[in-house]
Design an enzyme around this catalytic site. Structure first.
Site, PDB file in Angstrom:
ATOM      1  CG  HIS A  93      -2.067   0.958   1.121  1.00 32.23           C
ATOM      2  ND1 HIS A  93      -1.944   2.294   1.432  1.00 32.23           N
ATOM      3  CD2 HIS A  93      -3.358   0.786   0.711  1.00 32.23           C
ATOM      4  CE1 HIS A  93      -3.104   2.890   1.231  1.00 32.23           C
ATOM      5  NE2 HIS A  93      -3.972   2.010   0.800  1.00 32.23           N
ATOM      6  CD  GLU A 133      -8.220  -2.643  -3.247  1.00 27.15           C
ATOM      7  OE1 GLU A 133      -9.356  -3.130  -3.366  1.00 27.15           O
ATOM      8  OE2 GLU A 133      -8.005  -1.433  -3.264  1.00 27.15           O
TER       9      GLU A 133
END
Length: 254
Positions: free
Chosen positions: A137, A190
């Site tokens: 991320h 995700e």
């Protein structure tokens, strides 16, 4: 509020029309998440699925100055109307580096297939310079807290998909620590977002629209906040290209 209610209604209607099905009207007796699932499938959803999708929608409403939110605020700063700001945000979300990761994370699980293929598949992709979907991320250097929450929801459902996702998560983090030392690459929202939406019966082509249905709330809040300040967002840029072939003439200021 009208826009935040209209977007999921439009998204589900367009999805059904694309499949040759009539749109489903929302019901006043159903909540936001329940109505979304109802308008998508035409059937009243199970409470467990409603709670799961509700948790996903809440967790993705807003998340700092991500690309689409920043785009919306820049457009707002020009004095544009709400529709233009939200359309711009959707445009930013359409890029593959911002939207669509949950479905690609599930495609990755499908491609790996079985636990004995995890190491070879991941090593090939990492050494080939590919991105491992659902991991890493731009902000977090630890586990994404949204991932932890959604993993817990997925584990409440249980089943082979969840078990395999947990196996992949554990082994991929070990492999990334080995192949990319010092990078601190952990699961992001995700991977388990895709798992949860799959378990709740959402087709994969609706994963990104579902994210959009949540994020439109955050976009709208940012637009309203930005609209209170009439100053346009106008970042400066510094030229870093090659030097000119000869000195430029000095022009006296007028």
């Amino acid at each position: 509020l009208a826009v935040c209610a209209a977007v999921p209604t439009l998204l589900t209607a367009l999805h059904r029309l694309g499949r040759g099905l009539p749109p489903v009207e929302p019901r006043a007796d159903l909540g936001h998440a329940a109505n979304y699932l109802y308008m998508l499938t035409g059937e009243e959803p199970e409470p467990a699925r409603v709670r799961a999708i509700e948790a996903y929608l809440i967790s993705t409403i807003d998340h700092g100055f991500n690309a689409s939110t920043f785009t919306a605020r820049v457009i707002t700063s020009t004095g544009a109307d709400l529709a233009a700001c939200l359309v711009g945000a959707v445009g930013a979300l359409s890029g593959p580096l911002h939207g669509g990761a949950p479905s690609r994370a599930l495609d990755m699980l499908d491609a790996i297939g079985t636990p004995d293929r995890i190491d070879g598949w991941i090593r090939d992709r990492v050494l080939g310079g590919d991105r491992i979907m659902g991991f890493g991320h731009s902000v977090y250097r630890t586990e994404d807290p949204r991932s932890r929450m959604l993993r817990g929801i997925a584990e409440e459902f249980g089943g082979p998909l969840v078990e395999f996702a947990v196996q992949v998560e554990t082994r991929v983090e070990e492999l990334l620590a080995e192949l990319k030392p010092g990078r601190e690459l952990h699961t992001n929202v995700e991977l388990y977002a895709g798992v949860v939406m799959e378990l709740c019966g959402l087709p994969r082509e609706m994963f990104t629209p579902t994210f959009c249905a949540a994020r439109v709330v955050g976009w709208s809040a940012n637009v309203l906040e930005q609209a209170e300040d009439s100053k346009i967002i106008r970042p400066a840029a510094r030229y870093v290209g090659p030097p000119p072939p000869q000195p430029l003439p000095v022009v006296a200021p007028r």
